[in-house]
Design an enzyme around this catalytic site. Structure first.
Site, PDB file in Angstrom:
ATOM      1  CE1 TYR A 137      -2.848  15.727  19.956  1.00 52.25           C
ATOM      2  CE2 TYR A 137      -3.363  18.001  20.571  1.00 52.25           C
ATOM      3  CZ  TYR A 137      -3.716  16.666  20.498  1.00 52.25           C
ATOM      4  OH  TYR A 137      -4.957  16.268  20.962  1.00 52.25           O
ATOM      5  CD1 TRP A 170      -6.721  23.107  27.470  1.00 52.61           C
ATOM      6  CD2 TRP A 170      -6.888  24.122  29.455  1.00 52.61           C
ATOM      7  NE1 TRP A 170      -6.004  24.261  27.414  1.00 52.61           N
ATOM      8  CE2 TRP A 170      -6.087  24.911  28.610  1.00 52.61           C
ATOM      9  CE3 TRP A 170      -7.136  24.575  30.744  1.00 52.61           C
ATOM     10  CZ2 TRP A 170      -5.516  26.122  29.022  1.00 52.61           C
ATOM     11  CZ3 TRP A 170      -6.588  25.783  31.158  1.00 52.61           C
ATOM     12  CH2 TRP A 170      -5.783  26.535  30.307  1.00 52.61           C
TER      13      TRP A 170
END
Ligand code: NAP
Length: 284
Positions: free
Chosen positions: A123, A148
């Site tokens: 990723y 996040w």
């Protein structure tokens, strides 16, 4: 400005489009409109005649990227390159959303925008390929690394934790990875400000403060008033296909330098999020 937003139907896109629409003409596109990896993607963008592209679309399932690295590189690398090509043809700037996963997590103090990158997994590698395409082909760009994300318009860490805590009365969460949670509403506001500034460059944008996933989960459960145990575990006890950085706090140095203030503390943002989502029914 006419702004084309890719990934407009995603978690961040759904918060960003209404904020931008207050001052701009926004053309939000998603996979239903066209696939950024398909032949013709460049033309799909240029024919819409935007004056800026905000490129959010991505393959964001981190473990999915680890299982299918070719697809990850196709969507996040080549898909971004196609969007960049369109910007180059039109002579317009791009804002590209990147990630803390471009870093390897070996630091113990917040990452600077110019710290060396070294992604641990596919990723991060594929998002970095996107960054490289932006840097190589455009003169005017914003690369915004964030981390996040949580927000009301998508399944995210907080919504999963609250659902599990409610159902099982206990959640086990890793306490050896540290980062900065970021509320999509706060990020959307900052991105809107950034696009109007012409202060191009690489930015780190996250809510202030940091925590472990366990700290993040504990605070969410507390704020939601759920009676559940939040048990700290080590990453080695929670097997996933992806190696994640142990420490990926993003120092928002360029943002603070240019705009004079940090985003608010993640706990305050989380309290707003929990209030909003609990008000709309609790279960997400
Ligand atoms: N979520 C996080 O914690 C986090 C952290 C750091 C950085 N970021 C970055 O922030 C950005 C927004 O994240 P998010 O959480 O809002 O993502 P998201 O909810 O997964 O949204 C991404 C959107 O991109 C679309 N998309 C995927 N492949 C595409 C393709 N080939 N062509 C056109 N559209 C495509 C998806 O459509 P479908 O849903 O139909 O597949 C989805 O609507 C991403 O660039 C991500 O890498 C996210």
């Amino acid at each position: 400005m006419r702004i084309l937003v890719t990934g407009a139907g995603g978690m961040l896109g759904r918060d960003l489009v209404p904020v931008l629409s207050e001052r701009h003409q926004v053309d939000g596109v998603d996979l239903d409109d066209f696939d950024l990896t398909a032949p013709g993607a460049v033309h799909q963008i240029t024919s819409r005649r935007p004056e800026m592209v905000m490129h959010l679309a991505a393959m964001t399932n981190v473990d999915g990227c680890e299982r299918d690295p070719e697809r990850a590189m196709l969507v996040n690398g080549q898909g971004t390159r196609n969007a960049v090509e369109a910007c180059r043809e039109l002579g317009i700037p791009m804002l590209y959303i990147s990630t803390d996963f471009v870093f390897d997590g070996t630091k113990s103090e917040p990452y600077r925008e110019d710290d060396p990158v070294n992604p641990l997994g596919h990723y991060g590698r594929s998002k970095l390929a996107g960054e490289e395409a932006v840097r190589q082909l455009l003169r005017e760009y914003y690369i915004v690394r964030t981390s996040w994300l949580f927000g009301p318009s998508g399944r995210n860490f907080v919504s999963s934790i609250l659902n599990k805590a409610r159902e099982n009365g206990e959640v086990r969460v890793v306490d050896d990875q540290t980062g900065s949670p970021t509320y999509t509403a706060d990020l959307a506001g900052a991105l809107a400000e950034l696009t109007e500034s012409d202060k191009f460059g690489v930015y780190h944008l996250s809510n202030s403060g940091s925590c472990t996933w366990h700290g993040f989960a504990s605070e969410a459960v507390r704020l939601a008033g759920i009676d559940a145990r939040v048990v700290p575990i080590k990453s080695t006890e929670f097997q996933t296909p992806t190696r994640r950085p142990g420490y990926s706090v993003l120092g928002n140095y360029n943002w603070i330098g240019n705009f004079g203030r940090p985003l608010r503390d993640w706990r305050e943002a989380l309290a707003d999020y929990v209030r909003l989502t609990e008000f709309t029914g609790g279960k997400q």
